[in-house]
Design a protein around this motif. Sequence first.
Motif, PDB file in Angstrom:
ATOM      1  N   SER A 194       0.868  -1.174  -0.015  1.00 18.31           N
ATOM      2  CA  SER A 194       0.065  -0.036   0.052  1.00 18.31           C
ATOM      3  C   SER A 194       0.871   1.509   0.070  1.00 18.31           C
ATOM      4  O   SER A 194       0.238   2.476  -0.448  1.00 18.31           O
ATOM      5  N   LEU A 252       0.354  -6.260  -7.755  1.00 17.92           N
ATOM      6  CA  LEU A 252       0.321  -6.072  -6.225  1.00 17.92           C
ATOM      7  C   LEU A 252      -0.141  -4.510  -5.729  1.00 17.92           C
ATOM      8  O   LEU A 252      -1.059  -4.397  -4.934  1.00 17.92           O
ATOM      9  N   TYR A 306      -4.052  -3.964  -6.861  1.00 12.61           N
ATOM     10  CA  TYR A 306      -5.361  -4.929  -6.659  1.00 12.61           C
ATOM     11  C   TYR A 306      -5.157  -5.050  -5.056  1.00 12.61           C
ATOM     12  O   TYR A 306      -6.060  -4.992  -4.300  1.00 12.61           O
ATOM     13  N   HIS A 307      -3.864  -5.086  -4.638  1.00 14.50           N
ATOM     14  CA  HIS A 307      -3.618  -5.346  -2.959  1.00 14.50           C
ATOM     15  C   HIS A 307      -3.305  -4.443  -2.195  1.00 14.50           C
ATOM     16  O   HIS A 307      -3.672  -3.757  -1.188  1.00 14.50           O
TER      17      HIS A 307
END
Length: 382
Positions: free
Chosen positions: A282, A314, A317-318
């Motif tokens: 993030s 990543l 989407y994450h």
Amino acid sequence: MILVEKGTIFTVTKGIIKNGSILIGDNGRIKKISKDKIDAKAKKINAKGKLIFPGFIDAHTHLGLYALEGGEESMDGNEMTNPSTPGIRAIDAINPDDPAFKDALSAGITMIFTGPGSGNVIGGQSVIVRTFGKTIEEMVIKNPAGLKCAFGENPKRVYAEKHQLPTTRMGTAKIFRETLAKAKEYVDKKNKKKKPPFNLNMEALLPVMQHKLPLRIHSHRADDILTAVRIAKHEFGLDIVIEHGTDAARIREVLAREKVPVVAGPLLDTSPKAETSSSSFSTPALLDKAGVLTALMTDHPVVPIQCLPLQAGLVAYHGGAGEENALKMITINPARILKIDKKYGSLEEGKVADLSIYSKYPFSSTAKAELVIANGNIVYER
């Protein structure tokens, strides 16, 4: 000329064009992009059902300096005999036959920033190169493109083993500040009638002091990042880019205010370093939302170069960045950080024709580049 037609074009800066066409001129530039059919005498590539992206850019690697399959004899990334070596040049050690260059092309990566490692406080000059070519001279886009510096654990660890300065963060800052002060003095003397004796290390710092070259500062911990900002920007007024920035999200408002870009990652690294324990998918999204110009890195060979699009997935989407913003982090954002965005990083008329064609969105382990065009030529075909 080459005409790529009937594909979905992700321009990055001017939206998405469905069933569009790209005409590439003989000069290697994009001559025309259109949602309509283009009539031209050209080699035609049918991209019906395919997705077309700009060539991807990895903004921080050591590719060619740690050549795969070369063993210890090919480990040329760190000159760990002196903590301050600004006169060292990556271009002198890059091996164009490193098979990782082909791995990069297979993932649609047409350009990389590569340079010395982080063993020294000041490690030397980095370079921007294409991922294809027989000689380094053919591959170079911009040289030098940045001066490598490092804060935190790495220079401490390297020189503690030698019982030599720096063994603490204070020692690292001392060497960094001292070298920049010498460079400032050298510049002052160069501007006078009686010139100083030629000094290769100081000559390497000249473009930094003249704002023609940024310091590319390896730092993970938030306090290391702020030390770099304090010394480089506030004490010497220099341009910097933060490399890695593992804790950068904690101080993202400061970085946005200071207009300091971050090349984040590598996000698939599992090395057990204390300063990377807060690594998160993030972080790039948080930086981006705060207004920090953010790009992604593999730090190859830490993470294999071909995993750059997977890391972007990543982050998308994450990590919460979403596809559009994550795509920018491996195209136009690194181009802007590297100051080559007038020619690279997006699909626009007049720009260099670097593009990759995928059968599905590239942010997954099953997505493969089917064809890659760089500088207007087909350089990879699956």
